[in-house]
Design an enzyme around this catalytic site. Structure first.
Site, PDB file in Angstrom:
ATOM      1  N   ASP A  43       0.864  -8.311 -19.116  1.00 14.64           N
ATOM      2  CA  ASP A  43       2.246  -8.509 -19.565  1.00 14.64           C
ATOM      3  C   ASP A  43       2.722  -9.914 -19.199  1.00 14.64           C
ATOM      4  O   ASP A  43       2.757 -10.268 -18.015  1.00 14.64           O
ATOM      5  CB  ASP A  43       3.148  -7.456 -18.912  1.00 14.64           C
ATOM      6  CG  ASP A  43       4.530  -7.405 -19.550  1.00 14.64           C
ATOM      7  OD1 ASP A  43       4.833  -8.272 -20.391  1.00 14.64           O
ATOM      8  OD2 ASP A  43       5.310  -6.502 -19.197  1.00 14.64           O
ATOM      9  N   ASP A  44       3.073 -10.702 -20.184  1.00 11.43           N
ATOM     10  CA  ASP A  44       3.598 -12.065 -19.973  1.00 11.43           C
ATOM     11  C   ASP A  44       2.568 -13.012 -19.355  1.00 11.43           C
ATOM     12  O   ASP A  44       2.935 -13.984 -18.700  1.00 11.43           O
ATOM     13  CB  ASP A  44       4.855 -12.062 -19.075  1.00 11.43           C
ATOM     14  CG  ASP A  44       6.082 -11.474 -19.759  1.00 11.43           C
ATOM     15  OD1 ASP A  44       5.933 -10.860 -20.829  1.00 11.43           O
ATOM     16  OD2 ASP A  44       7.192 -11.630 -19.207  1.00 11.43           O
ATOM     17  N   CYS A  83       8.061  -8.510 -25.276  1.00 11.71           N
ATOM     18  CA  CYS A  83       7.260  -7.304 -25.051  1.00 11.71           C
ATOM     19  C   CYS A  83       7.325  -6.257 -26.166  1.00 11.71           C
ATOM     20  O   CYS A  83       6.302  -5.880 -26.736  1.00 11.71           O
ATOM     21  CB  CYS A  83       7.689  -6.640 -23.753  1.00 11.71           C
ATOM     22  SG  CYS A  83       7.639  -7.729 -22.317  1.00 11.71           S
ATOM     23  N   ARG A  87       4.157  -5.155 -28.662  1.00  7.18           N
ATOM     24  CA  ARG A  87       3.437  -3.900 -28.445  1.00  7.18           C
ATOM     25  C   ARG A  87       3.496  -2.994 -29.675  1.00  7.18           C
ATOM     26  O   ARG A  87       2.525  -2.301 -30.006  1.00  7.18           O
ATOM     27  CB  ARG A  87       4.033  -3.174 -27.224  1.00  7.18           C
ATOM     28  CG  ARG A  87       3.630  -3.840 -25.935  1.00  7.18           C
ATOM     29  CD  ARG A  87       4.633  -3.670 -24.821  1.00  7.18           C
ATOM     30  NE  ARG A  87       4.350  -4.670 -23.808  1.00  7.18           N
ATOM     31  CZ  ARG A  87       3.616  -4.452 -22.720  1.00  7.18           C
ATOM     32  NH1 ARG A  87       3.137  -3.264 -22.473  1.00  7.18           N
ATOM     33  NH2 ARG A  87       3.368  -5.429 -21.886  1.00  7.18           N
ATOM     34  N   LYS A 136       2.610   0.231 -18.711  1.00  7.97           N
ATOM     35  CA  LYS A 136       3.921  -0.040 -19.309  1.00  7.97           C
ATOM     36  C   LYS A 136       3.922   0.310 -20.797  1.00  7.97           C
ATOM     37  O   LYS A 136       3.070  -0.161 -21.547  1.00  7.97           O
ATOM     38  CB  LYS A 136       4.261  -1.516 -19.122  1.00  7.97           C
ATOM     39  CG  LYS A 136       5.512  -1.959 -19.856  1.00  7.97           C
ATOM     40  CD  LYS A 136       5.860  -3.382 -19.541  1.00  7.97           C
ATOM     41  CE  LYS A 136       6.793  -3.964 -20.605  1.00  7.97           C
ATOM     42  NZ  LYS A 136       7.214  -5.329 -20.300  1.00  7.97           N
ATOM     43  N   HIS A 138       7.209   0.638 -23.135  1.00  8.42           N
ATOM     44  CA  HIS A 138       8.228  -0.248 -23.718  1.00  8.42           C
ATOM     45  C   HIS A 138       8.406  -0.121 -25.232  1.00  8.42           C
ATOM     46  O   HIS A 138       8.728  -1.091 -25.932  1.00  8.42           O
ATOM     47  CB  HIS A 138       7.971  -1.723 -23.342  1.00  8.42           C
ATOM     48  CG  HIS A 138       9.264  -2.459 -23.101  1.00  8.42           C
ATOM     49  ND1 HIS A 138       9.340  -3.750 -22.640  1.00  8.42           N
ATOM     50  CD2 HIS A 138      10.557  -2.046 -23.285  1.00  8.42           C
ATOM     51  CE1 HIS A 138      10.600  -4.119 -22.542  1.00  8.42           C
ATOM     52  NE2 HIS A 138      11.349  -3.098 -22.920  1.00  8.42           N
ATOM     53  N   SER A 161      10.135  -2.551 -18.832  1.00 10.63           N
ATOM     54  CA  SER A 161       9.736  -3.652 -17.954  1.00 10.63           C
ATOM     55  C   SER A 161      10.119  -3.401 -16.497  1.00 10.63           C
ATOM     56  O   SER A 161      11.107  -2.715 -16.204  1.00 10.63           O
ATOM     57  CB  SER A 161      10.382  -4.963 -18.414  1.00 10.63           C
ATOM     58  OG  SER A 161       9.914  -5.307 -19.685  1.00 10.63           O
ATOM     59  N   HIS A 232       4.302  -9.805 -15.313  1.00  9.40           N
ATOM     60  CA  HIS A 232       5.742  -9.829 -15.595  1.00  9.40           C
ATOM     61  C   HIS A 232       6.501  -9.855 -14.269  1.00  9.40           C
ATOM     62  O   HIS A 232       6.088  -9.196 -13.309  1.00  9.40           O
ATOM     63  CB  HIS A 232       6.103  -8.568 -16.394  1.00  9.40           C
ATOM     64  CG  HIS A 232       7.451  -8.598 -17.050  1.00  9.40           C
ATOM     65  ND1 HIS A 232       8.631  -8.556 -16.324  1.00  9.40           N
ATOM     66  CD2 HIS A 232       7.815  -8.638 -18.349  1.00  9.40           C
ATOM     67  CE1 HIS A 232       9.648  -8.571 -17.163  1.00  9.40           C
ATOM     68  NE2 HIS A 232       9.188  -8.635 -18.400  1.00  9.40           N
ATOM     69  N   ASP A 284       0.495  -9.381 -23.880  1.00  3.99           N
ATOM     70  CA  ASP A 284       1.443  -9.054 -24.953  1.00  3.99           C
ATOM     71  C   ASP A 284       2.223 -10.250 -25.479  1.00  3.99           C
ATOM     72  O   ASP A 284       2.692 -10.245 -26.611  1.00  3.99           O
ATOM     73  CB  ASP A 284       2.423  -7.944 -24.512  1.00  3.99           C
ATOM     74  CG  ASP A 284       3.395  -8.400 -23.432  1.00  3.99           C
ATOM     75  OD1 ASP A 284       3.092  -9.381 -22.706  1.00  3.99           O
ATOM     76  OD2 ASP A 284       4.462  -7.779 -23.303  1.00  3.99           O
ATOM     77  N   ASN A 285       2.407 -11.270 -24.637  1.00  2.26           N
ATOM     78  CA  ASN A 285       3.132 -12.479 -25.092  1.00  2.26           C
ATOM     79  C   ASN A 285       2.903 -13.589 -24.082  1.00  2.26           C
ATOM     80  O   ASN A 285       2.393 -13.355 -22.978  1.00  2.26           O
ATOM     81  CB  ASN A 285       4.633 -12.210 -25.278  1.00  2.26           C
ATOM     82  CG  ASN A 285       5.312 -11.633 -24.065  1.00  2.26           C
ATOM     83  OD1 ASN A 285       5.612 -10.442 -24.009  1.00  2.26           O
ATOM     84  ND2 ASN A 285       5.553 -12.447 -23.062  1.00  2.26           N
ATOM     85  N   LYS A 305       7.028 -17.430 -23.599  1.00  2.00           N
ATOM     86  CA  LYS A 305       7.775 -16.224 -23.964  1.00  2.00           C
ATOM     87  C   LYS A 305       9.082 -16.569 -24.673  1.00  2.00           C
ATOM     88  O   LYS A 305       9.742 -17.548 -24.317  1.00  2.00           O
ATOM     89  CB  LYS A 305       8.055 -15.449 -22.678  1.00  2.00           C
ATOM     90  CG  LYS A 305       8.854 -14.187 -22.854  1.00  2.00           C
ATOM     91  CD  LYS A 305       8.783 -13.319 -21.612  1.00  2.00           C
ATOM     92  CE  LYS A 305       9.625 -12.066 -21.810  1.00  2.00           C
ATOM     93  NZ  LYS A 305       9.268 -10.997 -20.898  1.00  2.00           N
TER      94      LYS A 305
HETATM   95 MG    MG Z   1       5.603  -9.192 -22.144  1.00  2.00          MG
END
Ligand code: MG
Length: 464
Positions: A43-44, A83, A87, A136, A138, A161, A232, A284-285, A305
């Site tokens: 994540d991130d 996010c 996803r 996660k 989301h 998150s 994240h 994811d990003n 992001k």
């Molecule tokens: Mg993310």
């Protein structure tokens, strides 16, 4: 994947299964004909945060090893730089605008992935897979939106998150008196008070290994979607990793995820599942650069992001399936997270939904034959608006933001570009040199592409 390729991949497994059945080799005969599938999502995490993607001080030996035994992609895109939409696209194979999942959901959100969407979990379950989502989610936190209502047999994790609770203050950008994070097992909240976030990666890993062990020896293949909470913010690592990375706490969390990947591979090998399991890793990003030392690295790209610069959308992506995906290959083929659904469902012999637009394409020729893939075509959405498009090496921006420079979430001035900015992202991956004046015809062609895409794309009901 064309039928001949799918047949050539699955047929030897069917023959082996048949032979084993005839000769009474019970253990081998239990192996399913379809491959197991594992997606591991960070994540991130930015393009530049793994050692095998050039980070100088974060140690990721397991992911480096995965890349050495598999295929590493340098032009892999996610479909959004935040996010929730990213996803939604990964699991449905569709631009998030189609499902209405265009913005980040918060704890109070009533919206979520519509029941009409078909996820990888749905399609693989229909193809005979046991399915688990760990980590996660989301994509909606009301019961009707949780993983068990979207094709997963099992769920363990946080529904949104890790900064969306009182524990995370003052990091939380959307805080609105939210409760402590609920830790779910299936539909049940099993936490009392705020879960110890330093243990999340450990818990997710234990749950993942338990799921894999439970499935071993069964006739059913399995699909594991292991979506980590970190890196994240707010960052946290368990005792084994905290304070160990030369990149500080951010590096600790990435190194703990790397260690988790190592445990997954070790378990697959121990159980004899390694050669029948496709594992892919991505994020994811792009990195949340505004978090300064707590944010990651976009590598050679600009921004991260939230933005529609390459740093928001480009991610590391590694695929590994011993004996099927060639080892030690770095491919520059264009690919996106939306390709996962058609690729993996095709591989499983399942049914790619034919009653809706699927924006991804089957990556089998890239993954199994190391073919160069298709011409890049990517629409960059900021919430529900297209702000940029890439076609071939060319990319135009109609609007831009620089969230890294903003002090507050949402407080980022939008700049409109008329004429649009033009970059050649092959020659200039950092998008430093605007060449719009030299190529007005390319600017016009790409601007027209955006208009055509908008006219042809029906937005789903906005979920928030
Ligand atoms: Mg993310």
């Amino acid at each position: 994947m064309d039928d001949s390729m799918r047949t050539s991949l699955i047929r030897p497994l069917l023959v082996i299964a048949a032979l084993c059945a005839v000769t009474g080799l019970a253990v081998a005969a239990e192996k399913p004909a379809q491959p197991n599938i594992v997606i591991i999502l960070a994540d991130d995490m930015g393009y530049g945060d793994l050692a095998c993607y050039g980070h100088p001080t974060i140690a990721t030996p397991n992911l480096d090893h995965m890349a050495a035994e598999g295929m590493k992609l340098t032009q892999f895109y996610v479909a959004a730089s935040v996010c929730t939409p990213s996803r939604a696209a990964l699991l449905t194979g569709r631009y998030p605008i189609r499902s209405g999942m265009t913005q980040v959901l918060i704890p109070k959100s009533k919206g979520g992935l519509p029941a009409t969407e078909i996820t990888l979990g749905d399609a693989l379950k229909k193809a005979g897979y046991a399915t688990a989502c760990i980590g996660k989610w989301h994509l909606g936190s009301l019961k009707e939106h949780l993983p068990l209502n979207h094709g997963f047999d099992y769920y363990f994790g946080l529904p949104y998150s890790n900064d969306m609770s009182p524990w995370a203050q003052p990091t939380n950008h959307t805080f609105d008196g939210d409760p402590p994070h609920p830790l779910y097992r299936n539909f049940e909240v099993i936490s009392r008070g705020e879960p110890d976030q330093s243990q999340l990666t450990r818990w997710y890993t234990d749950e993942a290994l338990k799921f894999i062990r439970t499935q071993a020896g069964k006739k059913k293949p399995f699909f594991l979607y292991l979506a980590h909470t970190f890196p994240h913010v707010p960052l946290a690592a368990s005792g084994q990793y905290k304070g160990k990375s030369r990149r500080g706490l951010y590096g600790d969390t990435v190194e703990e995820i790397d260690g988790s990947c190592g445990e997954v591979f070790k378990t697959l090998k121990e159980l004899g599942l390694d050669d029948n399991t496709l594992v892919m890793f991505t994020s994811d990003n792009g990195p949340w650069i505004g978090q300064k030392l707590d944010g990651g690295s976009p590598g050679p790209f600009t921004e991260g992001k939230v933005s529609t610069w390459e740093g928001g959308f480009r991610e590391p992506a590694i695929f590994r399936w011993p004996g099927k995906i060639p080892a030690g290959v770095t491919t520059r083929a264009f690919a996106t997270a939306m390709d996962l659904l058609p690729t993996l469902v095709g591989l499983a012999g399942g049914e790619v939904p034919g009653d809706r637009e699927i924006d991804g394409v089957d990556l089998a020729p890239v993954l199994f034959k190391n073919e160069p893939g298709r011409e890049p075509l990517m629409f960059y959405y900021f919430n529900a608006e297209v702000w940029a498009v890439r076609k071939g090496p060319w990319k135009i921006h109609l609007k831009t933001v620089y969230p890294a420079a903003s002090k507050k979430w949402g407080d980022w001035p939008v700049t409109e570009h008329n004429p649009p900015l033009l970059f050649n992202v092959d020659e200039d991956p950092g998008e430093k040199y605007n060449v719009a004046e030299a190529h007005p015809e390319i600017v016009a062609e790409l601007a027209k592409l955006i208009e055509q895409h908008k006219a042809a794309t029906k937005p789903g009901v906005s979920q928030k």
